[in-house]
Design a protein around this motif. Sequence first.
Motif, PDB file in Angstrom:
ATOM      1  N   UNK A  34      59.178  31.392  38.383  1.00 17.70           N
ATOM      2  CA  UNK A  34      58.600  30.321  37.898  1.00 17.70           C
ATOM      3  C   UNK A  34      57.506  30.454  36.747  1.00 17.70           C
ATOM      4  N   UNK A  35      56.823  31.827  36.706  1.00 17.36           N
ATOM      5  CA  UNK A  35      56.007  31.916  35.850  1.00 17.36           C
ATOM      6  C   UNK A  35      56.515  32.220  34.526  1.00 17.36           C
ATOM      7  N   UNK A  36      57.661  33.059  34.604  1.00 17.07           N
ATOM      8  CA  UNK A  36      58.568  33.269  33.431  1.00 17.07           C
ATOM      9  C   UNK A  36      59.132  32.065  32.742  1.00 17.07           C
ATOM     10  N   UNK A  37      59.511  31.098  33.562  1.00 16.87           N
ATOM     11  CA  UNK A  37      60.175  29.831  33.018  1.00 16.87           C
ATOM     12  C   UNK A  37      59.098  28.912  32.287  1.00 16.87           C
ATOM     13  N   UNK A  38      58.144  28.896  33.322  1.00 17.60           N
ATOM     14  CA  UNK A  38      57.011  27.746  32.841  1.00 17.60           C
ATOM     15  C   UNK A  38      56.204  28.403  31.598  1.00 17.60           C
ATOM     16  N   UNK A  39      55.769  29.417  31.560  1.00 13.24           N
ATOM     17  CA  UNK A  39      55.075  29.940  30.315  1.00 13.24           C
ATOM     18  C   UNK A  39      55.842  30.766  29.422  1.00 13.24           C
ATOM     19  N   UNK A  40      57.130  30.902  29.480  1.00 11.38           N
ATOM     20  CA  UNK A  40      57.962  31.789  28.623  1.00 11.38           C
ATOM     21  C   UNK A  40      57.274  33.151  28.347  1.00 11.38           C
ATOM     22  N   UNK A  41      57.154  33.729  29.696  1.00 11.37           N
ATOM     23  CA  UNK A  41      56.453  34.981  29.770  1.00 11.37           C
ATOM     24  C   UNK A  41      57.645  35.878  30.109  1.00 11.37           C
ATOM     25  N   UNK A  42      57.549  37.297  29.498  1.00  8.44           N
ATOM     26  CA  UNK A  42      58.389  38.293  29.899  1.00  8.44           C
ATOM     27  C   UNK A  42      57.492  39.263  30.675  1.00  8.44           C
ATOM     28  N   UNK A  43      58.114  39.371  32.119  1.00  4.92           N
ATOM     29  CA  UNK A  43      57.680  40.032  33.205  1.00  4.92           C
ATOM     30  C   UNK A  43      58.495  40.876  33.940  1.00  4.92           C
ATOM     31  N   UNK A  44      58.196  41.746  34.538  1.00  7.32           N
ATOM     32  CA  UNK A  44      58.711  42.727  35.523  1.00  7.32           C
ATOM     33  C   UNK A  44      58.166  42.923  36.629  1.00  7.32           C
ATOM     34  N   UNK A  45      58.669  42.856  37.792  1.00  4.40           N
ATOM     35  CA  UNK A  45      58.329  43.027  39.253  1.00  4.40           C
ATOM     36  C   UNK A  45      59.117  44.152  39.930  1.00  4.40           C
ATOM     37  N   UNK A  46      58.465  45.017  40.462  1.00  3.51           N
ATOM     38  CA  UNK A  46      59.133  46.144  41.181  1.00  3.51           C
ATOM     39  C   UNK A  46      58.341  46.157  42.657  1.00  3.51           C
TER      40      UNK A  46
END
Length: 242
Positions: A34-46
């Motif tokens: 949701x954060x990547x879609x709403x804020x157009x942020x590039x993130x990676x979760x491991x």
Amino acid sequence: MGRGKMVIQRIDNTTNRQVTFSKRRSGLLKKARELSILCDAQLGLIIFSTTGKLYEFATTNMESVIERYHHNTSDNNQPPPPAEDLKFWQREATKLRQQLEVLEERHRKVMGEELTDLSIRDLQSLENQLEASLKGVRMHKDLVLGDEIKNLKRKGSLIRQQNLDSHHKLDLVKQENSDLIFKLKGGYKVHQVYQQPQTSIRVQSEHYITPIHLQLSQTQPQPLNIDASPTTTTMNLGLILH
């Protein structure tokens, strides 16, 4: 009744801990999406579970996210090294400084400086080192000179061959000039082949012959002397050679 506040600490029950991990993991992945879609942020979760299983989420590609992370956390942005690393590098710098001083001292002694404090054994050892070094230098010098001599000999052979070719061409040009001169004078070339006596060797020679023009004299012939003896009678003929 309201939901009670949960204490944030490790869950001792294995079943409850696994259930909580599954629920929280799904919620965390959902929030990241949701954060990547709403804020157009590039993130990676491991995420690694207690059993070593991997769970990950990346907006584009995990490798590109990690590469961008390493690029932004370069040496300029890294915190200063801890005190232990600083002491380690200080010790390494001290060792390198000591080695440099030893090498400088050896260099001065090899150059013939500061030899007063050396014993006879040290001087003999230094002399042996210099002789070995000088021998190596001479061997390398001989190899270099040998290569240069070979190159010069090869160049000399090429120049000698070029000179021979030039002399041969010059002889051909001279021969052609001689032929032209005799042709202009009206001469001709004669080839002769003869065999040497008592041998089977045949020799070929050539020479030029220039024509000789003969002309009769216009003077009147002298009368014959009748009184003269037959053995002394002569005829006067005049020949003019041109």
